[in-house]
Design an enzyme around this catalytic site. Sequence first.
Site, PDB file in Angstrom:
ATOM      1  N   HIS A 113      -7.106   8.804  -2.229  1.00 17.22           N
ATOM      2  CA  HIS A 113      -5.135   7.667  -2.438  1.00 17.22           C
ATOM      3  C   HIS A 113      -5.497   6.456  -0.829  1.00 17.22           C
ATOM      4  CE1 HIS A 113      -0.957   7.198  -1.298  1.00 17.22           C
ATOM      5  NE2 HIS A 113      -0.357   6.983  -0.734  1.00 17.22           N
TER       6      HIS A 113
ATOM      7  N   ILE B 228       0.652  -1.400  -0.343  1.00 15.88           N
ATOM      8  CA  ILE B 228      -0.038  -0.011   0.068  1.00 15.88           C
ATOM      9  C   ILE B 228       0.973   1.330   0.092  1.00 15.88           C
ATOM     10  CG2 ILE B 228      -1.952   1.527   1.059  1.00 15.88           C
ATOM     11  CD1 ILE B 228      -2.425  -1.784   2.758  1.00 15.88           C
ATOM     12  N   SER B 229       0.656   2.475  -0.722  1.00 13.61           N
ATOM     13  CA  SER B 229       1.109   3.489  -1.014  1.00 13.61           C
ATOM     14  C   SER B 229       3.132   3.104  -1.073  1.00 13.61           C
ATOM     15  CB  SER B 229       1.086   4.244   0.310  1.00 13.61           C
ATOM     16  OG  SER B 229       1.344   5.374   0.289  1.00 13.61           O
ATOM     17  N   SER B 230       3.668   3.777  -0.171  1.00 17.89           N
ATOM     18  CA  SER B 230       5.238   3.052  -0.282  1.00 17.89           C
ATOM     19  C   SER B 230       5.714   1.982  -0.314  1.00 17.89           C
ATOM     20  CB  SER B 230       6.081   4.024   0.907  1.00 17.89           C
ATOM     21  OG  SER B 230       7.038   3.322   1.382  1.00 17.89           O
TER      22      SER B 230
ATOM     23  N   PHE C  64      -1.290  -1.369  -4.592  1.00 10.42           N
ATOM     24  CA  PHE C  64      -2.288  -0.311  -4.037  1.00 10.42           C
ATOM     25  C   PHE C  64      -1.778   1.163  -4.099  1.00 10.42           C
ATOM     26  CE2 PHE C  64      -3.874  -4.673  -2.787  1.00 10.42           C
ATOM     27  CZ  PHE C  64      -5.161  -4.206  -2.699  1.00 10.42           C
TER      28      PHE C  64
END
Length: 457
Positions: A324, A183-185, A207
């Site tokens: 986000h 997720i994200s990073s 994601f």
Amino acid sequence: MSATGSSNTVRRPSRSGLAVLFGALVPLLATLLLGAPGASARAEPTTSGAAARTAAPAAAPTVAPAAALTEVTGFGTNPSNLQMYLYVPDSVTANPAVVVAVHYCTGSGPAMYSGTEYASLADRYGFIVVYPSVTRASKCFDVSSPQALRRGGGSDPVGIKSMVDWVTRTYSADTSRIFATGISSGAMMTNVLLGDYPDVFAAGAAFSGVPFGCFATTDGSEWNSACSGGTVIHTPQEWGNLVRTAYPGYTGPRPRMQVWHGTEDDVLRYPNFGEEIKQWTNVLGVSQTPAATDSPQSGWTRTRYGSTGDRAPVEAISLQGVGHNLYAYGMAARVLTFFGLDSSGPGPQPQPGACKVTVTTNAWSTGLTGSVTITNTGTARIEGWKLAFTLPSGQTITNGWGATYAPASGAVTATNATYNGTIAPNASVGIGYQANHGGNSGPPTAFTLNGTACAVS
């Protein structure tokens, strides 16, 4: 425990009281903080034991306690001092699959364990989950340094690869069923892992991420504003070349990729979604035109590239009006479907498609000719075909026959000529090409016909 003590330790952290995950987190990089789904009921363990994280692995590592989040130390080469958390279900299968679940900025391995369903899904399906955890102040994974963006270069990807190797040794894990999701990073790191280690990971699910190499910096900064703002735009070939450069000379199969993004993402802007699609369709040698488009849930648009099934080479899910903080309960189950892990026991193995390719090369000092025979081994007539393959590093096609070839190097697609676009069941078509080479005159090792993997002989 000191680094000079026992070189391999598993530690079950003590459990804290139940807390509302992420609500109590003080953002270190608030722009990348993701909320966790409300469905989790697992407590977050405390962390400890940094000193032994870089110790060398023991010859006979200790098995972690079952059905408990456990910190493993001394798991192998670990240049950036990551922590390794492991979840092994009571019902772990023989030769289990492994899912590496990578956290967001300001997160941790225990937070990813508490805030996603991968552990409970592991209880159901018998796979093992690895939760890498960053110890640097930002709690963000390194997806920007030159070291992180090449195979064996150092930094976080090397440490995560060591975690996978430890699990493989300890549990005789199935090396053909190693997967990454984040997720994200963690989504950015998923892209990086699949680029650095295409021979390790079978597939990934990202994601709210960005393409491999998009966050690259050379000044030591962890943040790339141009990429996060969605202004780093490349051609598919350019994006694909960034991935191929991470492991020069690799010609084996590439991992499949699933990407998720919200149209209103104001942290890693929505154009990054399209750039990921461009990158991975090029890497996998499939068309950028979707083979299937549907809406599995209101506001979702799902496109599949290279084939129409649940395990297409590339699958992309766009969420209309979502920002986000994209990840929600139920999405992990869709990830497992894409991975092929949503059944008890060993997951389905890749099977040869309804096609067979025979390929040979004849070489001289700096050139070669390649002869390719495509056989339709299915029961239906093929009307129009595209054969995708990756040329070995250093080879460039100078001319060809029986098909048009583009581009001339890297991930190539051969498109039928007007006279041979139909292949009846059990019939064959012969094509060929002439190419320059820089020393490697071997043939491609994998082919897909209209997105379907072919047996190769």
